[in-house]
Design an enzyme around this catalytic site. Structure first.
Site, short mmCIF file in Angstrom:
data_model
loop_
_atom_site.label_atom_id
_atom_site.label_comp_id
_atom_site.label_asym_id
_atom_site.label_seq_id
_atom_site.Cartn_x
_atom_site.Cartn_y
_atom_site.Cartn_z
N HIS A 1 0.86 -1.27 -0.02
CA HIS A 1 -0.09 0.00 0.00
C HIS A 1 0.80 0.94 0.05
CE1 HIS A 1 -3.08 2.81 1.97
NE2 HIS A 1 -3.76 2.13 0.62
N ASP B 1 17.48 8.42 -8.80
CA ASP B 1 18.83 8.54 -8.62
C ASP B 1 19.61 8.77 -7.20
OD1 ASP B 1 19.20 8.61 -11.40
OD2 ASP B 1 19.17 10.99 -11.42
N HIS C 1 -8.58 11.51 1.36
CA HIS C 1 -7.58 10.22 1.13
C HIS C 1 -6.14 10.54 1.81
CE1 HIS C 1 -5.37 7.04 -1.26
NE2 HIS C 1 -6.46 6.57 -1.12
N LYS D 1 -3.40 10.88 4.82
CA LYS D 1 -2.80 10.29 5.92
C LYS D 1 -1.91 11.26 6.38
CE LYS D 1 -3.68 7.05 2.44
NZ LYS D 1 -5.06 6.87 2.49
N ASP E 1 1.87 19.15 18.28
CA ASP E 1 2.64 20.45 18.99
C ASP E 1 3.14 21.31 17.81
OD1 ASP E 1 1.86 19.68 21.48
OD2 ASP E 1 3.93 18.93 21.94
#
Length: 400
Positions: free
Chosen positions: A113, A120, A285, A287, A292
């Site tokens: 997932h 490079d 979608h 994540k 802080d």
């Protein structure tokens, strides 16, 4: 948890396909020696076709191009699409593809997932954006809201090593490209993976560590929110000790059952002061999270059982006040202008019939890591697709 933080990096936030695709495709077009690409989804649409063209051009000018696409997420990729790549010299590997049963994909669990590109061994991209047109605003109301980062500096060596480990069984000859480790900026970062071998809880552990140390604020924007009991408890504990804890979750979901499951947890969090916002402009979608004024993470890992207990995932964890501030301002705008706040009063309505479901869900997620062990063991297999050398249209597979 033992992988060290690395100083001297430059990390740039990329929001949605509009920022991500031009940057990653330009980097691929400028590649001199090697492109390593891992993704869950490649679709044969305008984005996938642009990816195909830039990879073919790179391979034809002598760049080593290694592509790994998940056998579940990219199961509908046409044979002709892959053949055009392999015929041009691109090495294309499918992660654990399985035969369909009655036309249905059967290999849902333990997928590749993560979304990684390394150019490079000196430039990397990590995030949650696949290669599909639904990450662009012109796709329409169901266009996804998502994030990635572009990284240069010493931490790229960690990303490069992670991709080479995945490719090791099929990397012939082994890569001789050496990472560029010169400082590129002032950001401290570390790549954390989740796999089904030695790193099964590493991403969750980093989240827990950050939540326990939070003193001012926590903001989590996550597409599929159904975390384990320990994460729920630490979110609640942070709010109890006065930390401002805000969750930005799906309000216009691409899969309705996702919001239904998340809402079973709302009462538990709202009662202790956690703020919940449902993003309603488009399917979320992303994540990402911040804690802080200097900690942040961007990657592929949702906070649900699939990501935390089954899938191969990768998140970049970042310590940089400027990056934290930029992401924080963006998420604050998202919450204030495009989200609907969820109140405890609203969720209490109908609580009597949801209470049994909530009770069951809590006990399931509390013991889910152990439950996950009941599922069949997973072999991280790559099926390498070879150029057409005999009958046209015939793909020859080598298993590793």
């Amino acid at each position: 948890m033992n992988r060290p933080w690395v100083d001297g990096n430059r990390v740039e936030l990329l929001i949605n396909g509009e920022q991500y695709y031009p940057r990653v495709f330009d980097a691929m077009a400028a590649a001199r020696e090697e492109i390593l690409l891992e993704t869950f989804i490649i679709f044969d649409d305008k984005v996938g076709q642009q990816l195909q063209r830039v990879l073919i051009d790179a391979a034809r000018r002598g760049v080593r191009v290694e592509v790994v696409a998940d056998g579940y997420g990219s199961a509908d990729l046409p044979e002709a699409f892959v053949s055009a790549l392999t015929d041009a010299g691109v090495s294309f590997h499918a992660f654990d593809p399985q035969p369909r049963l009655a036309g249905m994909r059967t290999n849902l669990f333990r997928r590749l997932h993560r979304k990684i590109v390394v150019i490079d061994a000196e430039r990397a991209f990590i995030g949650g954006i696949n290669y599909s047109a639904d990450h662009l605003g012109d796709y329409g109301p169901m266009a996804k809201q998502d994030y990635a980062v572009e990284v240069t500096g010493p931490v790229v060596a960690q990303v490069h090593a992670a991709s080479r480990r995945l490719l090791a069984p099929v990397l012939e000859p082994p890569s001789d490209v050496r990472p560029v480790t010169a400082p590129a900026g002032n950001t401290t970062a570390v790549l954390i993976e989740r796999d089904n071998r030695l790193r099964s809880t590493d991403i969750e552990a980093r989240y827990l560590q950050a939540l326990r140390s939070a003193r001012q604020r926590v903001v989590v924007a996550n597409a599929y929110f159904f975390p384990g009991y320990r994460l729920l408890r630490e979110l609640r504990n942070a709010a109890r000790r006065g930390v401002q804890v805000s969750l930005i979750l799906q309000g216009q979901p691409d899969m309705r059952w996702v919001r239904a499951l998340s809402r079973l947890l709302y009462n538990y969090l709202l009662r202790d002061g956690v703020r919940i916002h449902e993003y309603c402009q488009r399917p979320l979608h992303g994540k990402v999270a911040l804690v802080d004024d200097d900690w942040a993470t961007v990657g592929s890992s949702n906070l649900d059982p699939l990501s935390l207990s089954f899938n191969l995932e990768a998140n970049l964890f970042i310590r940089d006040p400027a990056f934290n501030h930029q992401l924080g301002e963006h998420l604050e705008t998202l919450a204030s202008e495009h989200c609907k706040p969820v109140t405890l009063q609203r969720m209490v309505r109908g609580y009597w019939w949801r209470a049994p479901l909530i009770f069951v869900c809590f006990h399931v997620i509390r013991h889910f890591p152990r439950i996950a062990g009941w599922f069949p063991a997973h072999r991280q297999r790559l099926h390498s697709l070879q150029p057409q050398v005999q009958a046209p249209g015939d793909l020859h597979e080598g298993n590793t």
